[in-house]
Design an enzyme around this catalytic site. Structure first.
Site, PDB file in Angstrom:
ATOM      1  N   HIS A   1       0.833  -1.212   0.000  1.00  0.00           N
ATOM      2  CA  HIS A   1       0.000   0.000   0.000  1.00  0.00           C
ATOM      3  C   HIS A   1       0.866   1.260   0.000  1.00  0.00           C
ATOM      4  CE1 HIS A   1      -3.113  -2.969   0.579  1.00  0.00           C
ATOM      5  NE2 HIS A   1      -2.441  -3.409   1.649  1.00  0.00           N
TER       6      HIS A   1
ATOM      7  N   GLU B   1      -1.812   0.175   7.987  1.00  0.00           N
ATOM      8  CA  GLU B   1      -0.977  -0.876   7.399  1.00  0.00           C
ATOM      9  C   GLU B   1       0.164  -0.264   6.585  1.00  0.00           C
ATOM     10  OE1 GLU B   1      -1.378  -4.698   4.326  1.00  0.00           O
ATOM     11  OE2 GLU B   1      -3.126  -3.448   4.788  1.00  0.00           O
TER      12      GLU B   1
ATOM     13  N   GLU C   1       1.761 -11.629   5.507  1.00  0.00           N
ATOM     14  CA  GLU C   1       0.796 -10.887   6.325  1.00  0.00           C
ATOM     15  C   GLU C   1       1.290 -11.039   7.760  1.00  0.00           C
ATOM     16  OE1 GLU C   1      -1.612  -9.090   5.191  1.00  0.00           O
ATOM     17  OE2 GLU C   1      -2.176  -9.860   3.221  1.00  0.00           O
TER      18      GLU C   1
END
Length: 332
Positions: A122, A159, A295
């Site tokens: 991101h 995040e 993750e």
């Protein structure tokens, strides 16, 4: 008690000297015989052992024996693993594994001449660019959004901020070992890049390996980390056949190394034994170099969120990532 005007009588100098000699001679004689007995019975015992060495800088942030790189087993499940979602047997949840749980290459392994692409998931600026990041891009077997905003903790730690922090820490560790580290973005772009550009970054940099770092946004009741491996995709512009096997090997190293460094359990709400194979991610479908996603935890879970917002834990996460990449590049 003797009063101030009542002093004990003084002894003559000759008497004092005689007394001292009488006391010292027997002591010296006894000491000499003791030394001779020790010297002849055990020469080694007569030599004092040197003090134990103290290694300067031996303990680094985020280590267990401190920060030893992990070289996990080659099987899909580690020795002593529990059913899906559990941490390996005997390892307390949320604590770093004991030193030596898995074989480890030297943390000082030389990565000179090696190139690594780190892909911080991101971008902090994505929130302000919905039109750009919602654009559809071709990932070979379908179309996906260019990028997304990512998730965040209940307290608002995003995040995108997490991934930048951890990858920067990992970059410092890898650079110190001699590697050239290339980022897909370093907070220096207003948004993105799109997933297809992120996938091309490995080939563009002539990299040996690539890794995309994320935090998950799963159900609040679920916790743990998992590694996403590429499924074989030969469709449209995608053909990742050549990278599937080495990527799976990288994934095993990363799963075991990350767990050893952080103590984070395998995800209990998704994946199997900390591994998930997917064919819908452009970053894996279109990659020309071995690549996986991690993750690092579920940011919607309160326990995982506490860990992921702790700088010391993020250093451990970076250590696990750097050690797994080092093991991958030095053991094949």
């Amino acid at each position: 008690m003797t009063g101030p005007t009542s002093r004990p009588p003084r002894r003559s100098a000759l008497l004092r000297a005689t007394t001292v000699v009488a006391a010292v001679v027997p002591l010296c004689t006894a000491g000499w015989f003791g030394w001779r007995a020790l010297d002849h019975s055990d020469p080694a015992a007569a030599t004092a052992a040197p003090p134990s060495a103290v290694q300067s800088g031996a303990v680094q942030s985020g280590s267990q024996a401190p920060d030893t790189p992990q070289s996990p087993p080659t099987s899909s499940a580690p020795s002593g693993s529990t059913p899906t979602g559990g941490a390996p047997t005997g390892t307390p949840t949320g604590t770093a594994a004991a030193p030596g749980d898995t074989p480890a290459p030297s943390a000082a392994a030389d990565l000179t001449g090696r190139t690594i692409v780190l892909d911080p998931g991101h971008n902090p600026g994505n929130f302000a660019h919905p039109t750009e990041i919602n654009r559809q891009v071709d990932v070979g077997n379908g179309h996906k959004e260019c990028d997304t905003t990512g998730t965040e903790t209940d307290a608002g730690y995003t995040e995108a901020d997490y991934t930048l922090d951890v990858t920067r820490r990992a970059r410092a560790l890898l650079t110190a070992r001699g590697a050239k580290v290339v980022f897909t973005q370093d907070g220096d772009r207003p948004w993105g890049p799109c997933v297809d550009e992120r996938a091309r970054a490995g080939a563009d940099a002539h990299a040996d390996v690539a890794l995309s770092v994320h935090g998950d946004g799963g159900p609040a009741s679920g916790s743990g980390f998992h590694v996403i491996l590429p499924a074989k995709v030969v469709a449209g512009k995608a053909d990742n056949s050549a990278i599937v096997e080495p990527s799976h090997r990288l994934g095993l190293l990363l799963r075991d190394g990350f767990h050893a460094a952080t103590g984070e359990p395998y995800a209990d709400y998704i994946a199997h034994d900390g591994l998930d194979t997917r064919s819908d991610l452009g970053g894996l479908n279109l990659s020309a170099v071995p690549k996986v996603f991690i993750e690092c935890g579920n940011m919607r879970n309160s326990a995982d969120a506490r860990r992921m917002t702790d700088p010391q834990w993020r250093q451990q996460a970076a250590q696990g990532i750097a050690d797994a990449l080092t093991a991958f590049l030095t053991t094949h």
